[in-house]
Structure formats: C-alpha cells, structure tokens
Design a protein around this motif. Sequence first.
Motif, mmCIF file in Angstrom:
data_model
loop_
_atom_site.group_PDB
_atom_site.id
_atom_site.type_symbol
_atom_site.label_atom_id
_atom_site.label_comp_id
_atom_site.label_asym_id
_atom_site.label_seq_id
_atom_site.Cartn_x
_atom_site.Cartn_y
_atom_site.Cartn_z
ATOM 1 N N LEU A 251 0.660 -1.350 -0.117
ATOM 2 C CA LEU A 251 0.068 -0.082 -0.120
ATOM 3 C C LEU A 251 0.936 1.244 0.010
ATOM 4 O O LEU A 251 1.978 1.217 0.648
ATOM 5 N N PHE A 262 -9.381 -4.207 -2.283
ATOM 6 C CA PHE A 262 -8.508 -4.963 -1.217
ATOM 7 C C PHE A 262 -9.191 -6.204 -0.659
ATOM 8 O O PHE A 262 -8.412 -7.403 -0.342
ATOM 9 N N ILE A 266 -7.615 -10.028 -0.509
ATOM 10 C CA ILE A 266 -7.824 -10.966 0.648
ATOM 11 C C ILE A 266 -8.407 -12.392 0.291
ATOM 12 O O ILE A 266 -8.064 -13.517 0.534
ATOM 13 N N VAL A 278 0.486 -7.327 5.006
ATOM 14 C CA VAL A 278 0.198 -5.792 4.412
ATOM 15 C C VAL A 278 1.267 -4.911 4.785
ATOM 16 O O VAL A 278 1.488 -4.721 6.161
ATOM 17 N N CYS A 280 2.341 -1.693 5.926
ATOM 18 C CA CYS A 280 1.577 -0.431 6.483
ATOM 19 C C CYS A 280 2.505 0.346 7.397
ATOM 20 O O CYS A 280 3.198 0.253 8.299
ATOM 21 N N GLU A 285 -2.620 3.782 5.588
ATOM 22 C CA GLU A 285 -2.331 2.577 5.182
ATOM 23 C C GLU A 285 -2.918 1.463 6.080
ATOM 24 O O GLU A 285 -3.709 0.749 5.815
ATOM 25 N N LEU A 286 -2.487 1.806 7.421
ATOM 26 C CA LEU A 286 -3.202 1.028 8.421
ATOM 27 C C LEU A 286 -4.503 1.113 8.601
ATOM 28 O O LEU A 286 -5.265 -0.069 8.841
ATOM 29 N N THR A 289 -6.105 -0.956 5.945
ATOM 30 C CA THR A 289 -5.607 -2.569 6.110
ATOM 31 C C THR A 289 -6.750 -3.000 7.221
ATOM 32 O O THR A 289 -7.309 -4.314 7.097
ATOM 33 N N PHE A 293 -9.480 -6.079 6.761
ATOM 34 C CA PHE A 293 -9.670 -7.248 7.433
ATOM 35 C C PHE A 293 -10.888 -7.192 8.227
ATOM 36 O O PHE A 293 -11.576 -8.390 8.598
ATOM 37 N N SER A 298 -10.092 -11.888 9.354
ATOM 38 C CA SER A 298 -8.690 -12.105 9.620
ATOM 39 C C SER A 298 -8.463 -13.769 10.274
ATOM 40 O O SER A 298 -9.491 -14.312 10.645
ATOM 41 N N ASP A 302 -2.148 -13.484 9.624
ATOM 42 C CA ASP A 302 -2.364 -12.494 8.922
ATOM 43 C C ASP A 302 -1.438 -11.278 9.580
ATOM 44 O O ASP A 302 -1.305 -11.263 10.715
ATOM 45 N N ILE A 304 0.489 -7.378 9.718
ATOM 46 C CA ILE A 304 0.893 -5.996 9.502
ATOM 47 C C ILE A 304 2.561 -5.925 9.536
ATOM 48 O O ILE A 304 3.221 -6.305 10.486
#
Length: 465
Positions: A251, A262, A266, A278, A280, A285-286, A289, A293, A298, A302, A304
């Motif tokens: 991202l 997005f 996933i 992802v 981030c 971006e976070l 995300t 999710f 999730s 998974d 970050i």
Amino acid sequence: MTGDVLIRDVEIEGRSGRDVRVARGRIVEIGAGLSGREPDLDGRGGALLPGLIDHHIHLFALAAQAASVRLDQAGSVTVVARALQAKADELPPGAWLRATGYTDAGAELLDRRALDRMVIDRPVRVLHRTGGLWILNSAALALVIADPMPDCVERDAQGRPTGRIWRGDDWLRSRLAASPPSLAGVSAELARRGVTGVTDTSVTNDQAQAGVFAGAMASGQWRQRLMLMSGGVLKPSYGEAWRLGPVKVILDDDRLPELACFRETIARARQWGRRVAVHCVAAGELALTLAAFGDAGSLPGDRIEHGGVIHPAAAAEIAALGLTVVTQPAFIAERGDRYVAEVDPGDLDHLYPCASLMRAGIKVAGGSDAPYAQADPWSAMATAVSRVTRGGQALGLHERVGPRAALNLFLGDFADPGGPPRRVQVGAPADLCLLRGPLEAALAEPDASWVAATLVAGQPIYLAS
C-alpha cells in the motif's frame, strides 16, 4: 560436519555445563558429560540459542546493494551528485551505475533531467529509500523504455517519461534482463550474525524467482532456511527447498486502493490457502488495512508489516482482529533523527511501537527490512531496548522493551512470528546460534560480535576464528 555433532559445555536457558547431541540435523539428547563419536564443537561455556530469524528482508536487493552507491547519509542534491560522479569515474564505459537510499529530504524529487546533470554518459538508476521508486537518467531510459509504457512509468504533461518508475520492480527487472546477484555474501554475513532463517517479503517474488532461490540453495550460495512471500500465485516448493509464506500486499498512502478491491485481494489469498501480510508504514495505510480485515475477516498468521505509525486506538483494533505486527526497531536508530525533523509531532511517540503492542496482547516480531536498514538483528535488539536515535535523541521511550523481549522478536517460528520463542530442546531442528559468553552478558550489550558459531540442521555455516 554432516549434521551429526556433539556440542560441549554450553549454557542453555541459564543452566551451564550442558552438552547437546545432534543427529541427522535434530537435537536428540541434552545432558552433562555426554560422550560419542560425533565431531565435537566446544562451546566454552557460551550460551546456545535457537538461530535467529529475520522475519522481513529483501535478499536480492540486499545482495545487489554490495555493488551500489549508498546515499543514505547524502543530505543534499550536491552530495548525491558528488557520490554518483565519483562512482561513475570508477566504472568501465557504458556500465550501469546503481545507487540506493536516496531521499529528497524536503527538496524537489529527482527526475531524469536532474540525474543527467550529474551523470550523462552512462545509464544510472537510483532507488529511493522507501524502496518504491526508481529514478533513471536519460541513458538508462533509452535502454529500458518501449511502447506501450506501463502505468508504473511516470509521464509529464506531454506524455514523456520523467525518469521516475513507481512500484515498477517487476517491469524494470524484465527490461534489464540482468542475472540475479549471488546470495553467497549475504548468506555469509547473516550467518556471522547468528541468523539461521529469513522471510523474504518481496512482493515481486514469483515462480521464476522462487526457482532462482532454489538454485542458490542447491549450489550452496544460500545456507539459511527460507520462507517466501509473493504478490500473486506461488506454488509450494518441490522438495521443501523453501516455505510458502503469506501473500504480500503493498500500500502507498497517496494511492490507496478501493476497499472492495482490497477485500478481493484477501479473498484470493484465502482461495490459495494463504495468509496476508500488508505493508503499512503510514496511518492511512493501516486504517484501510484494518477496515479490509474487519470486512473480509482475519486469520491467525495475517500480518501487519512495519507498523510505522500505530496509535493506541489502532492497536486495539489490531488486537481485536488477532493480527501480528512485524516491525523494524532499527529504524528508530537509523532514521530517527530524520523522523524528528520530518514527521508530524503527534505521530512521533507512536513510530514503530513495540512495548504497547505487546501489552495489548498483540504478537510482535522483528525484521530488518534490509537493505533499507542493516541486516543485523543485534542492532535491532539494542534499539528496541534503548529507543535512541544515532544522534542521541530518545524517541518514544514508553515503547522500550526488556532485553529478553527484544531477543524474542527474532526467536518466533516462521509460521508464528511473535509467538512463543523457539527453544533448544530434544526434537527441535538443530538451527542454533552459539555465543562467546553467557546470555545475560550478551543481552547487556547486544552485538553480533558475541556470535561464535551458527548451525543449520547441525551443520556449521559460520565458525568464528
């Protein structure tokens, strides 16, 4: 040594005078005064640990950097120009000049014309410190540009390429048609630091690239265990040369995808039976995300990647979703002074957090992100404990962790980074890091110089002289 070895007189989890017998690459016995006919490795009382795992690295980029100009400390265009010109004078006519670590530092971003004023008589490509932007001079563009130009090639109002290639590694690599650099030097340097495994998180990994990795392992260029991420389909390794990791999603805060797209990404990863990791760095971006999710669901594993800015409210969402954060503590030391000058003051106390995430019940693991930082877990451990920049500024002291927690960032399993640390125990693979002294002494002053030997499946890949 063949994977059978008797390691004598080591400290294991605080107990000294232990011997460890390894057979066919696994630990089969731990005790005192063991005897046998295996080759001996004298531990001389040093601590024996599971080998370290760097959970976020880019191997071929790190290998290529050995022949590149480093611009990390170039604080002005003038310094950049001098560094490029000096390297150009050393190279044979027509040879490519490659540079990494460039940052605009508040000045106008370089383009092909600016690079032409620095070096015009050979192809030049410069990688921005974020890793997401290549800048090429006119000589380099002439060698790679062909119609139709892909979207990654930035163009001016007249449709002419500016020299900036955004997230275009795949395309650029295909146009350069260069042989991949040897991984032997990278493998040796990581072994010297006690690293027995890495996760290559490059989104550009595909089946062809995986074949190159497998070839490097078969030839002995690469000695550590390896997990690969990819941006698309990747079939599991035949013969388990490497492990299949999560699907990587990149991202960029200034060009975020639609939430629906997005979610589809996933969903595709789930169809392939894979987790999602992802990139981030920024708060935007976070946020996207976490929303993705939250909608798509999730799964354990998974991830970050980076967690460059995580405020408490976002940390609570990460915990609720059960996501792992793979962070880079070393960025506080290596980039912290720049962060103080450039980052929003409201974000400074929340950069690359660690302790607050652990307190929230989030699994936290460590990676180097090399070549964008040093490929040195010991330096990362020291920074996770101190949170001090190279210039001596303290940054987010409430995010400091203790030395053991810092070590554990690199002891989680490939399949469960940030989970329970691996242990030196019977039945475990003999992927080991032997230190020159007791663990407490090494943790008091974390440094790679403590590493006396590194073994993978019982075979030494590094022995200190």
